[in-house]
Design a protein around this motif. Structure first.
Motif, mmCIF file in Angstrom:
data_model
loop_
_atom_site.group_PDB
_atom_site.id
_atom_site.type_symbol
_atom_site.label_atom_id
_atom_site.label_comp_id
_atom_site.label_asym_id
_atom_site.label_seq_id
_atom_site.Cartn_x
_atom_site.Cartn_y
_atom_site.Cartn_z
ATOM 1 N N ASP A 79 43.153 3.661 -66.443
ATOM 2 C CA ASP A 79 42.378 4.806 -65.909
ATOM 3 C C ASP A 79 41.672 5.041 -66.673
ATOM 4 O O ASP A 79 40.875 5.780 -66.934
ATOM 5 C CB ASP A 79 42.694 5.786 -65.090
ATOM 6 N N ASP A 80 42.720 5.907 -67.673
ATOM 7 C CA ASP A 80 42.051 6.830 -69.426
ATOM 8 C C ASP A 80 42.254 5.445 -70.740
ATOM 9 O O ASP A 80 43.379 5.597 -71.013
ATOM 10 C CB ASP A 80 43.027 7.623 -69.213
ATOM 11 N N PRO A 81 41.024 4.512 -70.167
ATOM 12 C CA PRO A 81 41.318 3.664 -71.009
ATOM 13 C C PRO A 81 41.523 4.188 -71.975
ATOM 14 O O PRO A 81 42.890 3.661 -73.714
ATOM 15 C CB PRO A 81 40.231 2.884 -71.516
ATOM 16 N N ALA A 82 40.886 5.282 -72.902
ATOM 17 C CA ALA A 82 40.947 5.728 -74.626
ATOM 18 C C ALA A 82 42.898 6.417 -74.384
ATOM 19 O O ALA A 82 43.303 6.335 -75.634
ATOM 20 C CB ALA A 82 39.847 7.314 -74.680
ATOM 21 N N LYS A 83 42.637 7.227 -73.255
ATOM 22 C CA LYS A 83 44.293 7.473 -73.855
ATOM 23 C C LYS A 83 45.751 6.020 -74.067
ATOM 24 O O LYS A 83 45.969 6.300 -74.476
ATOM 25 C CB LYS A 83 45.383 8.367 -72.586
ATOM 26 N N GLY A 84 44.823 5.290 -73.318
ATOM 27 C CA GLY A 84 46.020 4.040 -73.114
ATOM 28 C C GLY A 84 45.910 3.687 -75.035
ATOM 29 O O GLY A 84 46.700 3.533 -75.614
ATOM 30 N N LEU A 85 44.293 2.973 -75.318
ATOM 31 C CA LEU A 85 44.609 2.672 -76.570
ATOM 32 C C LEU A 85 45.206 3.411 -77.693
ATOM 33 O O LEU A 85 45.591 3.366 -78.919
ATOM 34 C CB LEU A 85 42.734 3.160 -76.524
ATOM 35 N N PHE A 86 44.735 5.290 -77.708
ATOM 36 C CA PHE A 86 45.675 5.926 -78.312
ATOM 37 C C PHE A 86 47.509 6.023 -78.366
ATOM 38 O O PHE A 86 47.516 5.803 -79.458
ATOM 39 C CB PHE A 86 44.662 7.909 -78.367
ATOM 40 N N GLU A 87 48.087 5.763 -77.751
ATOM 41 C CA GLU A 87 49.056 6.008 -77.474
ATOM 42 C C GLU A 87 49.392 4.228 -78.040
ATOM 43 O O GLU A 87 50.660 4.655 -78.848
ATOM 44 C CB GLU A 87 49.104 6.377 -75.785
ATOM 45 N N GLY A 88 48.607 3.398 -77.389
ATOM 46 C CA GLY A 88 49.705 2.348 -78.026
ATOM 47 C C GLY A 88 49.122 1.885 -79.016
ATOM 48 O O GLY A 88 49.842 1.498 -80.310
ATOM 49 N N THR A 89 48.458 2.473 -79.931
ATOM 50 C CA THR A 89 47.955 2.587 -81.843
ATOM 51 C C THR A 89 49.074 3.783 -82.100
ATOM 52 O O THR A 89 49.284 2.979 -83.420
ATOM 53 C CB THR A 89 46.567 2.609 -81.839
ATOM 54 N N MET A 90 49.211 4.814 -81.697
ATOM 55 C CA MET A 90 50.408 5.425 -81.907
ATOM 56 C C MET A 90 51.847 4.713 -82.198
ATOM 57 O O MET A 90 52.965 4.696 -83.274
ATOM 58 C CB MET A 90 50.306 6.868 -81.644
ATOM 59 N N GLN A 91 52.074 4.079 -80.617
ATOM 60 C CA GLN A 91 53.189 3.609 -81.008
ATOM 61 C C GLN A 91 53.423 2.092 -82.095
ATOM 62 O O GLN A 91 54.427 2.381 -83.303
ATOM 63 C CB GLN A 91 53.277 2.649 -79.778
ATOM 64 N N MET A 92 52.468 1.568 -82.253
ATOM 65 C CA MET A 92 52.373 0.395 -83.626
ATOM 66 C C MET A 92 52.773 1.289 -84.636
ATOM 67 O O MET A 92 53.151 1.049 -85.911
ATOM 68 C CB MET A 92 51.177 0.013 -83.636
ATOM 69 N N HIS A 93 51.932 2.781 -84.830
ATOM 70 C CA HIS A 93 52.619 3.097 -86.187
ATOM 71 C C HIS A 93 53.273 3.632 -86.362
ATOM 72 O O HIS A 93 54.467 3.929 -87.675
ATOM 73 C CB HIS A 93 51.291 4.830 -86.526
ATOM 74 N N ALA A 94 54.614 4.575 -85.495
ATOM 75 C CA ALA A 94 55.676 4.582 -85.213
ATOM 76 C C ALA A 94 56.664 3.238 -85.712
ATOM 77 O O ALA A 94 57.556 4.093 -86.624
ATOM 78 C CB ALA A 94 56.128 5.300 -83.963
ATOM 79 N N ILE A 95 56.274 2.379 -84.952
ATOM 80 C CA ILE A 95 57.262 1.037 -86.236
ATOM 81 C C ILE A 95 56.590 1.388 -87.115
ATOM 82 O O ILE A 95 58.228 1.023 -87.959
ATOM 83 C CB ILE A 95 56.583 -0.222 -84.769
ATOM 84 N N LEU A 96 55.739 0.699 -87.805
ATOM 85 C CA LEU A 96 55.247 0.666 -88.906
ATOM 86 C C LEU A 96 56.187 1.997 -90.074
ATOM 87 O O LEU A 96 56.461 1.917 -91.174
ATOM 88 C CB LEU A 96 54.565 0.607 -89.185
ATOM 89 N N ARG A 97 55.820 3.414 -89.454
ATOM 90 C CA ARG A 97 56.512 4.716 -90.132
ATOM 91 C C ARG A 97 58.085 4.495 -89.991
ATOM 92 O O ARG A 97 58.972 4.857 -91.079
ATOM 93 C CB ARG A 97 56.532 5.642 -88.984
ATOM 94 N N LYS A 98 58.222 3.435 -89.211
ATOM 95 C CA LYS A 98 59.670 3.724 -89.082
ATOM 96 C C LYS A 98 60.584 2.552 -90.127
ATOM 97 O O LYS A 98 61.176 2.484 -90.948
ATOM 98 C CB LYS A 98 60.852 2.846 -87.464
ATOM 99 N N ILE A 99 59.807 1.060 -90.861
ATOM 100 C CA ILE A 99 60.026 0.631 -91.628
ATOM 101 C C ILE A 99 60.200 1.572 -92.932
ATOM 102 O O ILE A 99 60.836 1.070 -94.047
ATOM 103 C CB ILE A 99 58.884 -0.420 -91.893
ATOM 104 N N GLU A 100 59.196 1.968 -93.116
ATOM 105 C CA GLU A 100 58.936 2.515 -93.990
ATOM 106 C C GLU A 100 59.946 4.570 -94.709
ATOM 107 O O GLU A 100 59.929 4.239 -95.684
ATOM 108 C CB GLU A 100 57.518 3.327 -94.291
ATOM 109 N N LEU A 101 59.925 4.374 -93.404
ATOM 110 C CA LEU A 101 61.016 5.495 -94.330
ATOM 111 C C LEU A 101 62.725 5.267 -93.976
ATOM 112 O O LEU A 101 63.290 5.627 -93.975
ATOM 113 C CB LEU A 101 61.013 6.647 -92.606
ATOM 114 N N ALA A 102 62.799 3.952 -93.543
ATOM 115 C CA ALA A 102 64.209 3.007 -93.465
ATOM 116 C C ALA A 102 65.153 3.535 -93.306
ATOM 117 O O ALA A 102 66.197 3.410 -93.727
ATOM 118 C CB ALA A 102 63.604 2.921 -95.314
ATOM 119 N N GLY A 103 65.063 4.673 -92.515
ATOM 120 C CA GLY A 103 66.094 4.969 -91.881
ATOM 121 C C GLY A 103 66.818 5.926 -92.511
ATOM 122 O O GLY A 103 68.048 6.269 -92.718
#
Ligand code: NAD
Length: 732
Positions: A79-103
């Motif tokens: 129902d709230d496409p902007a919210k869904g899109l933003f959260e989906g994009t942030m999830q993508m960022h989180a995964i790539l950031r996890k690779i970058e910060l390397a644990g």
């Protein structure tokens, strides 16, 4: 079978291989991304793993995000496409950031697991954004590979951190051709530009990446932007050098896009605003602007027309189901401007071509066009002398029709004269085998009429190129009344061989593209006669995303061609001919010898070298500028409705059978405001009820040529959209 698999070798390097089943190129889906995330977690948690290499099981790395997914992301966001899109994009960022910060330990920045990317070939879009999140990027020395972020070309921008990482890695100035123009590089150039780190022989790729991972020190894993005191190369917006960059970039983006492409502006905002805050905040800003662009109907329409539907048409969405019709030997009759271009692109695609003209000299001149073109390519290092010889060896220039024996397709591009064309048709049919398909490249003559000269009208078809052939991507295929399915398949298979985009339309005056573009030019000329300031006409067109104003366009295509078409149309239509006011201006210009660019005089003035200067100031003496000028919006509506109403009529009359072809053909054929996705997409964006209302206003003010077509009226009354109604009809 999954998109990613992981195996750990004896040295403790976990190799994650990306290999999407049943696809020639990897594309990232949301499921794939989630799986990649799990594998990274596993590798980080596994004590036996010392580091990670991400590579591909194919000879390329990845083509990017599955754009079909992006197109659907909005719909699936609830129902709230902007919210869904933003959260989906942030999830993508989180995964790539996890690779970058390397644990690694966030305080000491120690103990992380290094990750390298090993690219065997092409890496585009998220296929580069993912590597940019790793600690070192290796690419195989494969000069055919293309590396870059082309998102801007389909109306979005790199939204998985690519915008933020690249602008921090290179600085805004150096990143701008890569981000704002979607410039692609081969691996060596990508390394020189600082996008990737190493280019190694293909056979050493994995070993080199593994060796780096095993050797990497803690400090190698900390990205510059995660280090204390990081400064963006070239400076932030309030640094004197940075200030210059951003002011210049903003002017450049507005100049190039005329403010109509939301993605370029949004990306620049993400870079500018992101440059003033810490990295993680910058990613959030990037995600917000990315959401903003995905919420704009322009991005969805551009992706739909320029990516999804363009590709569907190229792959034969409307191809009749008959066996393979690939062309082996092509005959081209008429070695003038068009015939020479058709010969060039066909020989480049590996076809044997027999090029015929009335004299040997003319035929040779046609072949020389390919030679010149290849020489220019060699000078620009885009071709080799061997390639030139190979292409030229495929072309036979002759006057002898007997050489056509064995051809399976003929394209004639002789003079635009039915008698000449009929004569050529008979000569060809006497020389070729029974199965050969015959195509005419006519731009104005009805195919069904020309087919009367053929003894095999079911094998007669229109293949209409645009000029210059080697540059223009669209080919219009025209079915005459008697044209059979095999001829259509032949034309489509041929267009696929030369890697252009086809649309298939039915026979009618000016087919589809010219039918829509002529009223655009005419509306511009009509306004000149009314006393509208020519600069207002031209700028109104550009400010709504047309690549050329109508007056510049007629200068380019030539005013005497306009006169010729007007005379022929008038002769065919008689009293119903509506464009007398246009002809008055056009004929006067022709009488004055102002024939457009080719005579270095037209609606524009040109210097001695033929370079276009400003609008010609002599026009006002004959057509004085009126005291009262229409507003910008009205001029734009006149120019756009002149085109889109013709597109709707073409659909209504069955000339167009598929709105996807109407939209793709409009953008590729005559540059119809690409940001809109094409005429039908544009009508959906403004809404059919509003479009019908504008028709009524324009009709009242300017005449019946703006009368709302019955189809549009009906759709407006029902509140329908073209892509809903016709997609549903097609599915049924
Ligand atoms: P052109 O005048 O440059 O070339 C025509 C060639 O055909 C000339 O070399 C001429 O010698 C040759 N020719 C004429 N009669 C012949 C005959 N009986 N046998 C063999 N050769 C003959 O014209 P063009 O611009 O290349 O256009 C050719 C065709 O393509 C026309 O039908 C035109 O409408 C169509 N077309 C042109 C454009 C364009 O932008 N110029 C675009 C699309 C389609």
């Amino acid at each position: 079978m999954t998109d990613f698999t992981m195996t750990t070798d004896a040295d403790g390097v976990a190799v994650i291989t990306w290999d999407v089943p049943n696809k020639s190129m990897n594309v990232l889906s949301l499921e794939g991304l989630a799986h990649l995330s799990d594998l990274i977690d596993q590798a980080h948690a596994d004590e036996a793993v010392k580091g990670i290499v991400i590579t591909s099981g194919k000879d390329t790395f990845a083509g990017g995000m599955d754009l079909n997914v992006i197109a659907k992301m909005k719909e699936s966001a609830g129902d709230d496409p902007a919210k869904g899109l933003f959260e989906g994009t942030m999830q993508m960022h989180a995964i790539l950031r996890k690779i970058e910060l390397a644990g690694m330990d966030p305080k000491t920045q120690k103990g992380g697991k290094p990750t390298a990317a090993a690219l065997p070939g092409t890496a585009l879009g998220i296929g580069l954004e993912l590597p940019l999140s790793t600690h070192r990027i290796f690419a195989a020395d494969n000069p055919k590979a293309k590396i870059g972020l082309p998102e801007i070309l389909v109306g979005i921008f790199p939204g998985a951190g690519g915008t933020t990482r690249l602008s921090r890695k290179l600085g805004a100035m150096a990143a701008s051709p890569l981000l704002l123009e979607g410039k692609l590089n081969d691996p060596k150039k990508a390394k020189a530009a600082g996008v990737i780190d190493e280019v190694v022989p293909a056979e050493d790729l994995l070993a080199a990446a593994k060796a780096w991972v095993l050797d990497a020190k803690d400090a190698d894993l900390v990205k510059p932007w995660d280090q204390k005191g990081f400064k963006i190369p070239g400076g932030t917006p309030y640094h004197p050098a940075g200030f210059m960059t951003y002011v210049g970039a903003s002017a450049m983006v507005n100049g190039k896009t005329q403010g109509v492409y939301p993605a370029a502006k949004a990306m620049l905002s993400a870079v500018y605003e992101g440059a003033m805050v810490p990295f993680d905040t910058a990613l959030k800003i990037e995600a917000r602007w990315f959401t903003n662009v995905l919420m704009n109907p322009s991005s969805g329409a551009m992706i739909r027309s320029l990516f999804i539907n363009k590709e569907a048409l190229e792959k034969g969405a409307n191809r009749p189901k008959v066996e393979d019709q690939k062309v082996k030997k092509l005959g081209v009759i008429g070695a003038g401007m068009m015939g020479a271009g058709i010969t060039l692109v066909s020989a480049q695609a590996g076809m044997e071509v027999v090029l015929i003209d009335a004299t040997q000299e003319a035929a040779d001149r046609g072949k020389a066009y390919t030679e010149k073109y290849m020489d220019a390519g060699i000078a620009k290092r885009k071709a080799t002398p061997e390639k030139k010889e190979q292409v030229l060896s495929l072309i036979t220039a002759t006057t002898d029709y007997a050489a056509l024996s064995g051809c399976d397709l003929i394209i004639e591009a002789v003079f635009e004269d039915p008698t000449v064309k009929a004569d050529v048709t008979a000569k060809v049919e006497a020389a070729v085998g029974e199965d050969c398909i015959f195509a005419s490249n006519t731009s104005t003559l009805p195919i069904s009429m020309l087919a009367k000269a053929s003894t095999r009208p079911e094998q007669f078809i229109g293949i209409h190129f645009f000029s210059p052939v080697e540059k223009m991507m669209l080919v219009e295929i025209i079915k005459g009344k008697a044209t059979g399915e095999r001829a259509v398949a032949k034309a489509l298979d041929y267009v696929r061989q030369i890697r252009k985009t086809p649309i298939v339309v039915n026979d009618a005056r000016f087919f589809y593209a010219n039918r829509c573009i002529i009223p655009y030019i005419n509306e511009g000329i009509r306004m000149v006669a009314e006393g509208v300031e020519p600069a207002l006409i031209e700028n109104a067109a550009k400010l709504v995303g047309m690549p050329l104003g109508p007056l510049q366009l007629v200068d380019e295509t030539s005013i005497d061609l306009g006169v010729k078409i007007a005379k022929a149309t008038k002769a065919a239509m008689g009293d119903a001919y509506p464009d007398g006011a246009v002809d008055e201006v056009l004929f006067w210009m022709a009488d004055e010898g102002r024939l457009g660019r080719k005579s270095a005089a037209g609606f524009y003035a040109y210097d001695e070298k033929g370079k276009r200067q400003g609008l010609w100031d002599g026009l006002a003496a004959k057509y004085p500028v009126a005291d009262e000028q229409p507003d910008l919006h009205t001029v734009q509506h006149r120019l756009l409705f002149a085109q889109v109403l013709e597109a709707v009529r073409a659909l209504e009359e069955g000339v167009l059978e598929d709105i996807r072809e109407g939209d793709v053909g409009a953008i590729l054929g005559w540059g119809f405001a690409p940001w809109s996705g094409g005429p039908f997409s544009w009508l959906d964006i403004i809404g059919t009820p509003y479009a019908a209302e504008v028709c009524d206003q324009l009709t009242e003010a300017y005449g019946d040529r703006f009368a709302c077509p019955a189809l549009l009226r009906e759709m407006a009354d029902k509140g329908q959209e073209f892509y809903n109604r016709f997609a549903a009809e097609q599915a049924a």
